[in-house]
Design a protein around this motif. Structure first.
Motif, PDB file in Angstrom:
ATOM      1  N   SER A  53     -86.106   8.872-100.188  1.00 45.54           N
ATOM      2  CA  SER A  53     -85.385   9.610 -99.793  1.00 45.54           C
ATOM      3  C   SER A  53     -84.494   8.264 -98.610  1.00 45.54           C
ATOM      4  N   LEU A  55     -82.311   9.114 -96.536  1.00 46.52           N
ATOM      5  CA  LEU A  55     -82.640   9.198 -94.646  1.00 46.52           C
ATOM      6  C   LEU A  55     -83.900   8.721 -94.313  1.00 46.52           C
ATOM      7  N   THR A  56     -84.960   8.539 -94.527  1.00 45.73           N
ATOM      8  CA  THR A  56     -85.823   8.893 -94.203  1.00 45.73           C
ATOM      9  C   THR A  56     -87.026   7.853 -93.957  1.00 45.73           C
ATOM     10  N   GLY A 128     -77.470  13.732 -91.848  1.00 49.51           N
ATOM     11  CA  GLY A 128     -77.037  13.297 -93.052  1.00 49.51           C
ATOM     12  C   GLY A 128     -76.023  13.476 -93.628  1.00 49.51           C
ATOM     13  N   SER A 499     -91.414  10.214 -97.421  1.00 47.08           N
ATOM     14  CA  SER A 499     -89.748   9.726 -97.127  1.00 47.08           C
ATOM     15  C   SER A 499     -88.689  11.846 -97.535  1.00 47.08           C
ATOM     16  N   GLN A 503     -87.258  14.763 -95.400  1.00 43.64           N
ATOM     17  CA  GLN A 503     -85.731  15.092 -95.406  1.00 43.64           C
ATOM     18  C   GLN A 503     -85.847  16.099 -95.806  1.00 43.64           C
ATOM     19  N   GLU A 507     -84.029  19.284 -92.630  1.00 47.26           N
ATOM     20  CA  GLU A 507     -82.953  20.212 -93.477  1.00 47.26           C
ATOM     21  C   GLU A 507     -83.493  21.722 -93.068  1.00 47.26           C
TER      22      GLU A 507
END
Length: 525
Positions: A53, A55-56, A128, A499, A503, A507
């Motif tokens: 991810s 994001l992470t 995100g 990761s 994420q 979410e």
């Protein structure tokens, strides 16, 4: 500052309990690189699923676009370890990219249209979506081509032992935390004064594909090479000039570096002041937002500076609030082009030079810097970006005309003294050897990265893009043939799984609408 002042500081630090205080410098590197197809065009595909991810994953993520990767090393006291970690991250990513390659230079590959640059995607969570909308704002404010430029960020912190020694030697009455913040701001001011030297030495973007201009007019004296290459005969770093990371709206910002409160106040004003230029672009309160908000800066990260004071922030904390909470922890150097002569984008000699140069910036006297002096430093940088390898180029040294060679030789004479002191403390010789070798570059521009790069282009007869593509293939082969050394593959695969799970958890934990989330974020900040 006179040479004697720096000599006195080094002499004081060479005695008794202080002589090894410099040991323990910590570093981290963030290297950006475009993903490209085997034909040299920008990749149209999403972030490689095999690296987790964006994001992470704290080590492999994206910057502006899905195709602009960012590799992030952890903090380390060993520069060789850091470079090995960077190599492992790039090797692992290449193994998960199929036939794609990593672009080995700062200025982007051939891009037909800016819409070919897909904004980075970070999933369906509010944080995100905020990251992607911020990038949408950058696209609508400055265009995507500028955001396709890659660089290397060098993070450095000095050991507490050095700060305690300096605090004692200067008989400071300030708290250690405030003393450290003031010390880093002194370093930043001196770095800005002599930033032109970094562009001269390590600027490696004197050429670009003409697709980058997208029809824009420029007054730069470009020469042509091959089918579509434009280059500056004596230029150094287009990435740092008016074609690169610039923001005309930011030129009016008076962000100063004389105290932490002053710096934070300047940035906070910018993120809370409505912009006349961007007021017509729909923000997050609209049905179809095109930017986060209508202020001069959407968030602090939009402030383009070649060096930033930093502190690791807590969850939900802005960078400036982290600085106010606990002071400056390290500085981030953002002025480095990707080194095309290194498989990982930066090499050990650059790190050794930066260690010495940044220590010199810290130890030498650093008077407060008014806005006129900041403007002079920018003018010097622009001169070197466009014509740094021109023999006899004159710069403005505190309102006195001075040749680049004269000023550069004086700086290197002082760097030599700093390097000797650092060698003694570390029990090595590489600091002095690096400074001695690089001192020759001042009087021989052909030894600089940009000088070597232009020579290679002319020698090969290849377009800039074809030359870079050859390097990309060569470096990929080398990465594949080299074994992992610091990050073993199972550990990297574990980071991918963790990761992806992180994420999903973010979410699933969202309980607000996107608008309510941003309402709260901007109300707090």
């Amino acid at each position: 500052m006179t040479t004697q002042d720096l000599t006195n500081a080094l002499n004081a630090l060479s005695t008794g309990e202080h002589q090894n205080a410099i040991k323990g410098i910590k570093r981290g590197i963030e290297r950006e690189s475009l993903r490209i197809q085997s034909n040299g065009a920008i990749s149209p595909t999403g972030h490689p699923k095999g690296v987790g991810s964006a994001l992470t994953n704290g080590h492999i993520t994206t910057d502006f676009s899905e195709s602009l990767l960012e590799f992030i090393t952890p903090v380390s006291e060993s520069s060789t370890q850091t470079l090995k970690q960077l190599r492992d991250l790039q090797k692992f990513t290449l193994e998960n990219m199929g036939d794609e390659l990593l672009w080995p230079i700062s200025m982007p590959c051939f891009i037909n249209h800016q819409d070919d640059i897909v904004l980075a995607q970070f999933g369906s969570s509010n944080i995100g979506k905020m990251k992607t909308l911020y990038r949408e704002g950058l696209k609508n404010r400055y265009g995507s081509m500028m955001q396709a430029i890659a660089g290397v960020h060098f993070n450095i912190s000095f050991p507490e032992s050095l700060w305690k020694s300096l605090h004692s030697l200067k008989q400071s009455n300030a708290s250690l935390q405030d003393f450290i913040s003031d010390g880093y701001l002194s370093l930043i001011r001196n770095f800005k004064r002599e930033l032109w030297l970094i562009s001269y030495m390590f600027g490696a973007s004197p050429a670009l594909c003409n697709s980058f201009l997208q029809g824009r007019k420029t007054d730069l004296p470009f020469k042509k090479l091959g089918k579509g290459t434009l280059y500056l005969e004596v230029g150094t770093a287009l990435r740092l000039g008016n074609l690169g990371y610039t923001n005309s709206a930011q030129s009016s910002l008076r962000v100063m570096y004389n105290s932490l409160d002053e710096y934070v106040a300047g940035l906070k004003k910018a993120i809370n002041t409505p912009s006349d230029i961007y007021s017509d672009i729909d923000d997050y309160t609209s049905e179809q937002p095109k930017q986060l908000n209508k202020n001069i800066l959407q968030i602090e990260n939009e402030f383009y500076s070649p060096i930033r004071p930093k502190r690791n922030a807590n969850s939900g904390e802005t960078p400036t609030d982290a600085l106010l909470r606990a002071g400056i922890e390290y500085v981030e150097i953002r002025a480095l082009d990707v080194n095309p002569f290194s498989e990982v984008g930066i090499d050990i000699e650059q790190i050794h030079f930066l260690d010495v140069f940044l220590t010199y910036c810290l130890l030498k006297d650093s008077p407060n810097m008014d806005w006129k002096e900041q403007a002079r430093s920018t003018e010097n940088l622009d001169a070197v970006v466009n014509q740094g390898r021109e023999q006899g180029l004159m710069l403005n040294d505190n309102n006195t005309p001075r040749s680049l060679q004269s000023w550069g030789n004086q700086i290197f004479a002082q760097l030599t003294d700093v390097a000797k002191w650092m060698d003694k403390a570390y029990g090595v010789s590489y600091y002095s050897e690096t400074i001695e070798r690089m001192s020759m570059w001042v009087n021989d521009p052909s030894l600089t990265y940009s000088g070597r790069y232009v020579a290679k282009l002319k020698e090969s007869g290849l377009d800039n893009g074809h030359f870079a593509l050859e390097l990309a293939n060569k470096y990929k082969q080398s990465h594949i043939e080299t074994d992992y050394s610091e990050f073993l593959k199972p550990w990297l695969e574990q980071q991918v799984e963790q990761s992806n799970e992180a994420q999903r958890n973010i979410e699933n934990a969202d309980a607000q609408s996107f608008t309510a989330f941003l309402d709260e974020y901007f109300h707090k900040n």
